[in-house]
Structure formats: C-alpha cells, structure tokens
Design a protein around this motif. Sequence first.
Motif, PDB file in Angstrom:
ATOM      1  N   VAL A  29       0.683  -1.153   0.044  1.00 28.07           N
ATOM      2  CA  VAL A  29       0.098   0.042  -0.023  1.00 28.07           C
ATOM      3  C   VAL A  29       0.886   1.183   0.155  1.00 28.07           C
ATOM      4  O   VAL A  29       1.679   1.308   0.839  1.00 28.07           O
ATOM      5  CB  VAL A  29      -0.711  -0.061   1.227  1.00 28.07           C
ATOM      6  N   ARG A  30       0.719   2.149  -0.925  1.00 24.90           N
ATOM      7  CA  ARG A  30       1.502   3.403  -1.074  1.00 24.90           C
ATOM      8  C   ARG A  30       0.639   4.506  -0.095  1.00 24.90           C
ATOM      9  O   ARG A  30      -0.456   4.843  -0.449  1.00 24.90           O
ATOM     10  CB  ARG A  30       1.575   3.796  -2.530  1.00 24.90           C
ATOM     11  N   VAL A  31       1.580   4.907   0.767  1.00 22.13           N
ATOM     12  CA  VAL A  31       1.025   5.742   1.753  1.00 22.13           C
ATOM     13  C   VAL A  31       1.911   7.182   1.788  1.00 22.13           C
ATOM     14  O   VAL A  31       2.976   7.461   1.661  1.00 22.13           O
ATOM     15  CB  VAL A  31       1.176   5.327   3.338  1.00 22.13           C
TER      16      VAL A  31
ATOM     17  N   THR B 166      -0.977  14.586  -6.430  1.00 22.91           N
ATOM     18  CA  THR B 166      -1.067  14.859  -7.545  1.00 22.91           C
ATOM     19  C   THR B 166       0.066  14.056  -8.384  1.00 22.91           C
ATOM     20  O   THR B 166      -0.439  13.468  -9.803  1.00 22.91           O
ATOM     21  CB  THR B 166      -1.212  16.370  -8.259  1.00 22.91           C
ATOM     22  N   ALA B 167       1.161  14.054  -7.957  1.00 22.62           N
ATOM     23  CA  ALA B 167       2.448  13.624  -8.719  1.00 22.62           C
ATOM     24  C   ALA B 167       2.405  12.039  -8.596  1.00 22.62           C
ATOM     25  O   ALA B 167       2.858  11.163  -9.421  1.00 22.62           O
ATOM     26  CB  ALA B 167       3.815  14.117  -8.199  1.00 22.62           C
ATOM     27  N   SER B 168       1.921  11.275  -7.184  1.00 22.53           N
ATOM     28  CA  SER B 168       2.243   9.927  -7.131  1.00 22.53           C
ATOM     29  C   SER B 168       0.974   9.348  -6.943  1.00 22.53           C
ATOM     30  O   SER B 168       1.049   7.988  -6.797  1.00 22.53           O
ATOM     31  CB  SER B 168       3.019   9.945  -5.744  1.00 22.53           C
ATOM     32  N   ALA B 169      -0.193   9.693  -6.752  1.00 21.33           N
ATOM     33  CA  ALA B 169      -1.376   9.031  -6.707  1.00 21.33           C
ATOM     34  C   ALA B 169      -1.444   8.005  -5.523  1.00 21.33           C
ATOM     35  O   ALA B 169      -1.521   6.771  -6.037  1.00 21.33           O
ATOM     36  CB  ALA B 169      -1.941   8.507  -7.993  1.00 21.33           C
ATOM     37  N   PRO B 170      -1.258   8.199  -4.288  1.00 19.21           N
ATOM     38  CA  PRO B 170      -1.276   7.399  -3.403  1.00 19.21           C
ATOM     39  C   PRO B 170      -2.431   6.401  -3.015  1.00 19.21           C
ATOM     40  O   PRO B 170      -3.506   6.933  -3.564  1.00 19.21           O
ATOM     41  CB  PRO B 170      -0.767   8.053  -2.161  1.00 19.21           C
ATOM     42  N   ASP B 171      -2.422   5.295  -2.237  1.00 19.48           N
ATOM     43  CA  ASP B 171      -3.428   4.511  -2.279  1.00 19.48           C
ATOM     44  C   ASP B 171      -4.128   5.144  -0.844  1.00 19.48           C
ATOM     45  O   ASP B 171      -5.441   5.284  -0.962  1.00 19.48           O
ATOM     46  CB  ASP B 171      -3.069   3.001  -1.870  1.00 19.48           C
ATOM     47  N   VAL B 172      -3.438   5.557   0.108  1.00 20.97           N
ATOM     48  CA  VAL B 172      -4.022   6.105   1.257  1.00 20.97           C
ATOM     49  C   VAL B 172      -3.200   7.286   1.641  1.00 20.97           C
ATOM     50  O   VAL B 172      -2.016   7.307   1.356  1.00 20.97           O
ATOM     51  CB  VAL B 172      -3.852   5.122   2.495  1.00 20.97           C
ATOM     52  N   VAL B 173      -3.914   8.331   2.081  1.00 21.55           N
ATOM     53  CA  VAL B 173      -3.390   9.538   2.497  1.00 21.55           C
ATOM     54  C   VAL B 173      -3.478   9.631   4.015  1.00 21.55           C
ATOM     55  O   VAL B 173      -4.597   9.725   4.507  1.00 21.55           O
ATOM     56  CB  VAL B 173      -3.993  10.707   1.965  1.00 21.55           C
TER      57      VAL B 173
ATOM     58  N   GLU C  39      -9.961  15.701  -5.398  1.00 20.42           N
ATOM     59  CA  GLU C  39     -10.014  16.076  -6.764  1.00 20.42           C
ATOM     60  C   GLU C  39      -8.978  15.677  -7.803  1.00 20.42           C
ATOM     61  O   GLU C  39      -9.240  15.239  -8.984  1.00 20.42           O
ATOM     62  CB  GLU C  39     -10.069  17.637  -6.840  1.00 20.42           C
ATOM     63  N   VAL C  40      -7.659  15.713  -7.312  1.00 20.04           N
ATOM     64  CA  VAL C  40      -6.512  15.316  -8.110  1.00 20.04           C
ATOM     65  C   VAL C  40      -6.280  13.868  -8.013  1.00 20.04           C
ATOM     66  O   VAL C  40      -5.751  13.342  -8.921  1.00 20.04           O
ATOM     67  CB  VAL C  40      -5.399  16.229  -7.437  1.00 20.04           C
ATOM     68  N   ALA C  41      -6.575  12.950  -6.921  1.00 22.26           N
ATOM     69  CA  ALA C  41      -6.451  11.602  -6.945  1.00 22.26           C
ATOM     70  C   ALA C  41      -7.611  11.024  -6.227  1.00 22.26           C
ATOM     71  O   ALA C  41      -7.864  10.577  -5.335  1.00 22.26           O
ATOM     72  CB  ALA C  41      -5.238  11.412  -5.871  1.00 22.26           C
ATOM     73  N   PRO C  42      -8.679  10.863  -7.134  1.00 23.87           N
ATOM     74  CA  PRO C  42      -9.827  10.445  -6.892  1.00 23.87           C
ATOM     75  C   PRO C  42      -9.928   8.871  -6.077  1.00 23.87           C
ATOM     76  O   PRO C  42     -10.749   8.679  -5.110  1.00 23.87           O
ATOM     77  CB  PRO C  42     -10.830  10.374  -8.052  1.00 23.87           C
ATOM     78  N   SER C  43      -8.961   8.202  -6.564  1.00 27.10           N
ATOM     79  CA  SER C  43      -8.979   6.787  -6.107  1.00 27.10           C
ATOM     80  C   SER C  43      -8.104   6.788  -4.558  1.00 27.10           C
ATOM     81  O   SER C  43      -8.278   5.832  -3.841  1.00 27.10           O
ATOM     82  CB  SER C  43      -8.264   6.115  -6.907  1.00 27.10           C
TER      83      SER C  43
END
Length: 224
Positions: A11-13, A52-59, A79-83
């Motif tokens: 998972v990219r966090v 915006t640059a990396s589209a993480p899975d979880v923030v 808005e920039v990373a809907p997923s």
Amino acid sequence: MDAADVPTETVRVLLVDDQELFRRGLRMVLEADPGLEIEEAHDGLSGVARATASAPDVVLLDVRMPGMSGPRAAAAIKEVAPSARIIMLTASDEESDLLESIRNGASGYLLKDSSVDQVSDAVRRVAAGQSLISPPMATRLLEEFRLLATRGEPEPRGTKLSDRELEVLRLVALGHNNREIGQKLFISENTVKNHVRNILEKLQLRSRVEAATYAVRERLLDLP
C-alpha cells in the motif's frame, strides 16, 4: 471484513503532517511494515502536490495545519487523486473537525494516541474499501445521531432562526469553530457563542453535530 480478508499487497501511503518530529517518527515505525511504502509532505498544499504526482493509495492527513487545513486538503486531494483513500490522523477530538473531514471525503478518523498497530491496520482496511473511525469519536457521533433520530422533526428550513443565526448555522455545518465564524462575520467570539446557544435552544438540539446535521438535512447549505 475480518483482518484475514484485508489485502496484504503493498500500500502506497502519503503522510501529511506539519509536525516534523511526529511525521518522521511515524514514518520510521510504519516502514517497519514491508507492505507499506511511505512518502511525506509537510503541509496541506504540499500534500495536494505530492498526491497529484504520485496518486497514493492512502493519505494520512492531519486536521489542523497552517495554510490549508486537513479537511480542505482532503477535498483537494480527492479532486486530483480520486482513488486515494483518506484517513485523518489528528489530536483533535472536536466533533466539528470529524464532521467536516467526513464531508470532505475522509474515509477514516484516528486520534494520535492510537497505537502504531492500529494505524497500520487502519491503512490496510481503508485501502481495502472500509471506513474507520476511532472508537471514542464513533461512539460520540453515533450517540448524537441517535438522539437526533429519536427527537421530533424540527420546523423546516430554520424558520425559527434569524438571518444572522442562519449564517452562523451554515458556518457551523461547514466545520468552522467560533473564532473562525467570528472572523468571517466580523463579530466577537462571545457573540458567536451566544448565537450558537440560541440556535440550539430554538431548534431543540443538543450539540453542534446535531445542528450541522439539521442544516444539511434541511438543505440550508445550498449543496448539490
């Protein structure tokens, strides 16, 4: 979904917090989990740019940060990373912060006194599509909604309220605290407190969460 059902893939966090010591410390302990890849941002604006640059899975996002608050950053990130799935990780146990965070797209709300294992587990569960709120906050929120549900319907569209009280109610529902409301309406914080008390009395409500729920239900916010 049981713990055994939570996916185990990487998972990219993205960890967004303006307190460097906390942020770096949390990154170090989370990176002990080989299934988590961690990157950092030091405030809301940089968090939006990084998402915006990396589209993480979880923030993992703090609520109160300079420049752009966590809930506003959450809305911008969606808005920039809907997923991306968003978990607020904060010291704030204010109901207004919880409500605003959820309204702006957060799927989780954890207090900073959570254990590392709880945070790691929350990341995986939220990445898998679940929603998760710290038990103390969930209990409080559910109790507020239960009380609201068992009470008779308030009069429609805030007909008991003055124009100023309606302005205050709208800002409460948008998650602003008394100081912020006073600044926006050019009135003192004490005056705001008086307005909030009058709103609750007139609508026979018990808390800001009930007032915010009322405002949303009665479409007083002009939301789509």
